[in-house]
Write an enzyme that holds these catalytic residues in place. Structure first.
Site, mmCIF file in Angstrom:
data_model
loop_
_atom_site.group_PDB
_atom_site.id
_atom_site.type_symbol
_atom_site.label_atom_id
_atom_site.label_comp_id
_atom_site.label_asym_id
_atom_site.label_seq_id
_atom_site.Cartn_x
_atom_site.Cartn_y
_atom_site.Cartn_z
ATOM 1 N N ASP A 139 59.023 54.288 23.513
ATOM 2 C CA ASP A 139 57.772 55.040 23.600
ATOM 3 C C ASP A 139 58.091 56.521 23.750
ATOM 4 O OD1 ASP A 139 55.941 52.791 23.528
ATOM 5 O OD2 ASP A 139 56.656 52.291 25.536
ATOM 6 N N LYS A 189 60.361 47.677 19.627
ATOM 7 C CA LYS A 189 58.892 47.820 19.621
ATOM 8 C C LYS A 189 58.540 49.293 19.516
ATOM 9 C CE LYS A 189 55.865 47.587 23.257
ATOM 10 N NZ LYS A 189 54.706 48.497 23.102
ATOM 11 N N ASP A 242 53.304 47.786 17.571
ATOM 12 C CA ASP A 242 52.301 47.514 18.612
ATOM 13 C C ASP A 242 51.190 48.563 18.530
ATOM 14 O OD1 ASP A 242 51.020 46.573 20.873
ATOM 15 O OD2 ASP A 242 52.425 47.505 22.272
ATOM 16 N N LEU A 243 50.314 48.396 17.529
ATOM 17 C CA LEU A 243 49.262 49.396 17.303
ATOM 18 C C LEU A 243 47.893 48.903 17.771
ATOM 19 C CD1 LEU A 243 50.485 50.673 13.802
ATOM 20 C CD2 LEU A 243 51.012 51.571 16.073
ATOM 21 N N LYS A 244 47.807 47.693 18.219
ATOM 22 C CA LYS A 244 46.596 47.130 18.848
ATOM 23 C C LYS A 244 45.321 47.446 18.063
ATOM 24 C CE LYS A 244 48.437 47.078 23.606
ATOM 25 N NZ LYS A 244 49.744 47.743 23.461
ATOM 26 N N HIS A 249 41.725 47.296 16.450
ATOM 27 C CA HIS A 249 40.424 46.807 16.914
ATOM 28 C C HIS A 249 39.351 47.564 16.141
ATOM 29 C CE1 HIS A 249 37.707 45.793 20.656
ATOM 30 N NE2 HIS A 249 37.186 45.401 19.501
ATOM 31 N N ASP A 250 38.766 46.919 15.132
ATOM 32 C CA ASP A 250 37.739 47.577 14.310
ATOM 33 C C ASP A 250 37.005 46.474 13.548
ATOM 34 O OD1 ASP A 250 36.340 49.533 12.671
ATOM 35 O OD2 ASP A 250 37.964 50.926 13.138
ATOM 36 N N ASN A 260 37.018 44.378 7.875
ATOM 37 C CA ASN A 260 37.468 45.017 6.643
ATOM 38 C C ASN A 260 38.469 46.143 6.930
ATOM 39 O OD1 ASN A 260 37.153 45.338 3.702
ATOM 40 N ND2 ASN A 260 36.336 47.349 4.284
ATOM 41 N N THR A 276 46.078 45.021 31.052
ATOM 42 C CA THR A 276 46.417 44.862 32.473
ATOM 43 C C THR A 276 45.908 46.036 33.303
ATOM 44 O OG1 THR A 276 48.589 45.682 31.877
ATOM 45 C CG2 THR A 276 48.402 43.333 32.258
ATOM 46 N N ARG A 318 61.272 43.633 34.517
ATOM 47 C CA ARG A 318 62.168 44.544 35.231
ATOM 48 C C ARG A 318 63.396 43.789 35.699
ATOM 49 N NH1 ARG A 318 59.732 47.569 32.944
ATOM 50 N NH2 ARG A 318 58.467 49.341 33.579
ATOM 51 N N GLN A 359 54.357 49.423 36.540
ATOM 52 C CA GLN A 359 54.101 48.009 36.278
ATOM 53 C C GLN A 359 53.973 47.278 37.610
ATOM 54 O OE1 GLN A 359 53.512 46.693 33.434
ATOM 55 N NE2 GLN A 359 54.677 47.673 31.803
ATOM 56 N N ARG A 401 61.175 51.355 29.789
ATOM 57 C CA ARG A 401 61.831 52.392 30.593
ATOM 58 C C ARG A 401 63.116 51.976 31.304
ATOM 59 N NH1 ARG A 401 56.163 53.851 33.115
ATOM 60 N NH2 ARG A 401 55.959 51.630 32.575
HETATM 61 O O1 C5P Z 1 58.489 50.942 30.043
HETATM 62 P P1 C5P Z 1 57.951 49.548 30.190
HETATM 63 O O2 C5P Z 1 59.042 48.497 30.277
HETATM 64 O O3 C5P Z 1 56.929 49.428 31.273
HETATM 65 O O4 C5P Z 1 57.234 49.326 28.777
HETATM 66 C C1 C5P Z 1 56.388 48.280 28.521
HETATM 67 C C2 C5P Z 1 55.854 48.365 27.115
HETATM 68 O O5 C5P Z 1 54.929 47.309 26.960
HETATM 69 C C3 C5P Z 1 55.117 49.651 26.798
HETATM 70 O O6 C5P Z 1 55.364 49.959 25.431
HETATM 71 C C4 C5P Z 1 53.670 49.313 27.001
HETATM 72 O O7 C5P Z 1 52.808 49.994 26.120
HETATM 73 C C5 C5P Z 1 53.640 47.825 26.701
HETATM 74 N N1 C5P Z 1 52.619 47.068 27.434
HETATM 75 C C6 C5P Z 1 52.557 47.017 28.814
HETATM 76 N N2 C5P Z 1 51.601 46.287 29.466
HETATM 77 C C7 C5P Z 1 50.733 45.617 28.767
HETATM 78 C C8 C5P Z 1 50.783 45.626 27.375
HETATM 79 C C9 C5P Z 1 51.759 46.359 26.738
HETATM 80 O O8 C5P Z 1 53.330 47.628 29.497
HETATM 81 N N3 C5P Z 1 49.841 44.899 29.408
#
Ligand code: C5P
Length: 253
Positions: free
Chosen positions: A18, A40, A69-71, A73-74, A77, A134, A195, A204, A225
């Site tokens: 990211d 990702k 991971d562009l999620k 939502h529209d 079409n 989340t 983690r 998180q 991270r």
């Molecule tokens: O840096 P970290 O390990 O927290 O990254 C988690 C990745 O997962 C990020 O790219 C974040 O956008 C994605 N993500 C998340 N929690 C979610 C859905 C996606 O952290 N519920």
């Protein structure tokens, strides 16, 4: 809609890169290429760098599957058009919001299959649904017209997503056992919030170690991270890959 067989990944470790800096992203991809199971790339990277940036990252780690991971939502079409537009990047996984509804989910799945066919890509991108972000608590859910508690809403939206052609869902580690209990072994479970035992949690809150998440039923472990923010990302990725492999060998996860 017919059930699909989700892709399986021998190495479940997907590194979330990211950043808006395409050069840094490519360097990170190169650094983790020998330990990771996939890369990702999300909205932050894509909005800054577009398809050209994705190509640059892929060139740095050509053998790794791409999770885009562009999620989306529209309306159906538009989502179908967006899926067709990214299909030449050959992502193994791409995300949509399950709350876009049945027709949108079906449109994404159909567009992925058609585009792969047209482009001669053997395996169409697997469409993975995001259920409840989340970052939303039960009060937030009610304010956007959704019924809590959020765990129940996750089940409802997973049910909808799988019934209309999604290969699986993105879920918190703490949701895994309940989702596997309800939906069985088949759906792909993509899990951020991972983690290593010795890592900082960052923002998180509901985290598990890689071994714990695998044991609870995760197919794809998304780790950002703890790897990308490490002094030595290659070493951090290698350690996590080793932790996963060791847990699976001993069955002690
Ligand atoms: O840096 P970290 O390990 O927290 O990254 C988690 C990745 O997962 C990020 O790219 C974040 O956008 C994605 N993500 C998340 N929690 C979610 C859905 C996606 O952290 N519920």
């Amino acid at each position: 809609m017919s059930k699909i067989t989700p892709p399986r990944f021998d190495n479940p470790l997907f590194v979330a890169i990211d950043t808006t800096d395409a050069g840094r992203a490519a360097a990170l991809a190169r650094a983790v290429a020998s330990s990771a199971g996939g890369i990702k790339l999300g909205l932050e990277f894509f909005m800054a760098n577009g398809a050209g940036g994705v190509h640059a990252v892929r060139a740095a780690a050509p053998d790794l599957p791409l999770f885009l991971d562009l999620k989306f939502h529209d309306i159906p079409n538009t989502v179908a058009g967006a899926v067709r537009a990214v299909a030449p990047l050959a992502p193994a996984l791409l995300t949509i919001h399950a709350s876009g509804g049945p027709a949108m989910i079906r449109a994404a799945r159909e567009a992925a299959a058609e585009a792969a066919d047209r482009l001669g890509i053997a395996t169409p991108p697997a469409v993975v649904a995001v259920t409840v972000l989340t970052s939303l608590d039960d009060t937030d859910l009610m304010s956007v017209g959704q019924r809590g508690p959020s765990g129940d809403q996750v089940l409802r939206l997973t049910d909808t997503a799988l019934a209309h052609g999604a290969a699986g869902v993105v879920c918190a580690p703490t949701e895994l056992v309940r989702l596997r209990g309800r939906f069985g072994a088949q759906p792909l479970m993509v899990v951020p919030g991972i983690r290593p035992a010795d890592a900082a949690r960052g923002d998180q809150k509901r985290v598990m170690t890689p071994a714990e998440a695998r044991s609870a039923g995760a197919d794809v472990l998304v780790v950002g991270r703890p790897i990308t923010g490490a002094d030595d990302p290659a070493d951090a990725a290698a350690r996590i890959a080793h932790e996963i492999a060791a847990a699976e060998l001993t069955g002690a996860a």
